[in-house]
Design a protein around this motif. Structure first.
Motif, PDB file in Angstrom:
ATOM      1  N   LEU A   1       0.855  -1.189   0.000  1.00 52.24           N
ATOM      2  CA  LEU A   1       0.000   0.000   0.000  1.00 52.24           C
ATOM      3  C   LEU A   1       0.893   1.241   0.000  1.00 52.24           C
ATOM      4  O   LEU A   1       1.159   1.851   1.030  1.00 52.24           O
ATOM      5  N   THR A   2       1.339   1.613  -1.175  1.00 56.16           N
ATOM      6  CA  THR A   2       2.351   2.668  -1.299  1.00 56.16           C
ATOM      7  C   THR A   2       1.776   4.078  -1.271  1.00 56.16           C
ATOM      8  O   THR A   2       2.515   5.037  -1.424  1.00 56.16           O
ATOM      9  N   GLY A   3       0.482   4.219  -1.054  1.00 55.96           N
ATOM     10  CA  GLY A   3      -0.109   5.551  -0.913  1.00 55.96           C
ATOM     11  C   GLY A   3       0.335   6.240   0.357  1.00 55.96           C
ATOM     12  O   GLY A   3       0.328   7.469   0.439  1.00 55.96           O
ATOM     13  N   THR A   4       0.714   5.475   1.360  1.00 57.40           N
ATOM     14  CA  THR A   4       1.264   6.042   2.589  1.00 57.40           C
ATOM     15  C   THR A   4       2.706   6.408   2.299  1.00 57.40           C
ATOM     16  O   THR A   4       3.542   5.534   2.055  1.00 57.40           O
ATOM     17  N   HIS A   5       2.994   7.689   2.288  1.00 57.38           N
ATOM     18  CA  HIS A   5       4.344   8.147   1.940  1.00 57.38           C
ATOM     19  C   HIS A   5       5.198   8.317   3.181  1.00 57.38           C
ATOM     20  O   HIS A   5       4.686   8.601   4.265  1.00 57.38           O
ATOM     21  N   VAL A   6       6.488   8.155   3.006  1.00 55.43           N
ATOM     22  CA  VAL A   6       7.450   8.330   4.098  1.00 55.43           C
ATOM     23  C   VAL A   6       8.331   9.506   3.739  1.00 55.43           C
ATOM     24  O   VAL A   6       9.022   9.475   2.723  1.00 55.43           O
ATOM     25  N   GLY A   7       8.268  10.534   4.563  1.00 55.94           N
ATOM     26  CA  GLY A   7       9.062  11.731   4.305  1.00 55.94           C
ATOM     27  C   GLY A   7      10.210  11.849   5.284  1.00 55.94           C
ATOM     28  O   GLY A   7      11.323  11.406   5.035  1.00 55.94           O
ATOM     29  N   CYS A   8       9.908  12.387   6.454  1.00 56.32           N
ATOM     30  CA  CYS A   8      10.970  12.722   7.409  1.00 56.32           C
ATOM     31  C   CYS A   8      11.364  11.564   8.322  1.00 56.32           C
ATOM     32  O   CYS A   8      12.448  11.567   8.873  1.00 56.32           O
ATOM     33  N   GLU A   9      10.494  10.593   8.516  1.00 58.69           N
ATOM     34  CA  GLU A   9      10.682   9.478   9.446  1.00 58.69           C
ATOM     35  C   GLU A   9      10.862   9.929  10.889  1.00 58.69           C
ATOM     36  O   GLU A   9      11.419   9.218  11.714  1.00 58.69           O
ATOM     37  N   HIS A  10      10.354  11.138  11.206  1.00 56.59           N
ATOM     38  CA  HIS A  10      10.412  11.672  12.566  1.00 56.59           C
ATOM     39  C   HIS A  10       9.056  12.184  13.024  1.00 56.59           C
ATOM     40  O   HIS A  10       8.962  12.835  14.053  1.00 56.59           O
ATOM     41  N   GLY A  11       7.993  11.968  12.236  1.00 56.34           N
ATOM     42  CA  GLY A  11       6.655  12.403  12.607  1.00 56.34           C
ATOM     43  C   GLY A  11       6.378  13.878  12.389  1.00 56.34           C
ATOM     44  O   GLY A  11       5.353  14.383  12.828  1.00 56.34           O
ATOM     45  N   VAL A  12       7.258  14.571  11.710  1.00 62.04           N
ATOM     46  CA  VAL A  12       7.133  16.015  11.540  1.00 62.04           C
ATOM     47  C   VAL A  12       6.353  16.397  10.285  1.00 62.04           C
ATOM     48  O   VAL A  12       5.539  17.309  10.309  1.00 62.04           O
ATOM     49  N   CYS A  13       6.559  15.690   9.185  1.00 64.18           N
ATOM     50  CA  CYS A  13       6.014  16.138   7.899  1.00 64.18           C
ATOM     51  C   CYS A  13       4.565  15.731   7.663  1.00 64.18           C
ATOM     52  O   CYS A  13       3.857  16.372   6.896  1.00 64.18           O
ATOM     53  N   GLY A  14       4.099  14.667   8.291  1.00 61.07           N
ATOM     54  CA  GLY A  14       2.718  14.234   8.151  1.00 61.07           C
ATOM     55  C   GLY A  14       2.416  13.384   6.939  1.00 61.07           C
ATOM     56  O   GLY A  14       1.285  12.926   6.765  1.00 61.07           O
ATOM     57  N   ALA A  15       3.379  13.142   6.071  1.00 64.15           N
ATOM     58  CA  ALA A  15       3.128  12.391   4.842  1.00 64.15           C
ATOM     59  C   ALA A  15       2.675  10.957   5.112  1.00 64.15           C
ATOM     60  O   ALA A  15       1.970  10.363   4.296  1.00 64.15           O
ATOM     61  N   CYS A  16       3.041  10.419   6.246  1.00 67.15           N
ATOM     62  CA  CYS A  16       2.735   9.016   6.547  1.00 67.15           C
ATOM     63  C   CYS A  16       1.461   8.844   7.366  1.00 67.15           C
ATOM     64  O   CYS A  16       1.185   7.753   7.867  1.00 67.15           O
ATOM     65  N   THR A  17       0.655   9.887   7.498  1.00 65.68           N
ATOM     66  CA  THR A  17      -0.539   9.826   8.335  1.00 65.68           C
ATOM     67  C   THR A  17      -1.538   8.792   7.820  1.00 65.68           C
ATOM     68  O   THR A  17      -1.869   8.762   6.641  1.00 65.68           O
ATOM     69  N   VAL A  18      -1.969   7.943   8.739  1.00 66.56           N
ATOM     70  CA  VAL A  18      -3.024   6.960   8.489  1.00 66.56           C
ATOM     71  C   VAL A  18      -3.983   7.063   9.672  1.00 66.56           C
ATOM     72  O   VAL A  18      -3.725   7.786  10.629  1.00 66.56           O
TER      73      VAL A  18
END
Length: 154
Positions: A33-50
């Motif tokens: 499920l590659t729609g969940t993006h990984v940006g900063c890997e520190h919880g700052v950018c929000g790209a991985c929000t589910v």
């Protein structure tokens, strides 16, 4: 290896995972499920929000084993029967995405806001929600407009 059982977008999965596997990596690499993006890997950018059991979370800050028994919603679960979710349609209408990297996380956080708000969120509440998301393309106004449109506060 640890056995976990999760429900993702209404579908049940049972998988063996390494104890240190991040939920974001589990969704992307194990389930595809590659729609969940990984940006900063520190919880700052929000790209991985589910959404985990109905609450917006940063999947890069959780281990997959912590989601055992949970229900997870990703951006892939927003559209139904080939029809875009109203938020996705509003993002299209308001040109609220450009490169699209941040979009999935913002859509999931916005869906959470709209579902858990007692009344239609104000523009200020939408802006406050967006303060936890980084977008380098849009300048945020089209995103606010799209969410406000769906909330009925535009």
């Amino acid at each position: 290896m640890n056995a976990i059982a999760v429900t993702v977008n209404g579908r049940s999965y049972s998988e063996l995972v390494e104890p240190r596997l991040l939920l974001s990596d589990f969704l992307r690499h194990t389930l595809g499920l590659t729609g969940t993006h990984v940006g900063c890997e520190h919880g700052v950018c929000g790209a991985c929000t589910v959404r985990l059991d109905g609450a917006a979370v940063r999947s890069c800050l959780l281990l997959a084993v912590q989601a055992d028994g949970a229900s997870i919603e990703t951006v892939e679960g927003l559209a139904a029967n080939g029809d875009l979710h109203p938020l996705q349609e509003a993002f299209r209408k308001h040109h609220a995405l450009q490169c699209g990297f941040c979009t999935s996380g913002i859509l999931m956080a916005a869906a959470d806001l709209l579902e858990n708000c007692d009344a239609a969120p104000s523009r200020e509440e939408i802006v406050d929600m967006l303060s936890g998301h980084l977008c380098r393309c849009t300048g945020y106004e089209p995103i606010v407009d799209a969410i406000a449109d769906v909330a009925g506060t535009s």
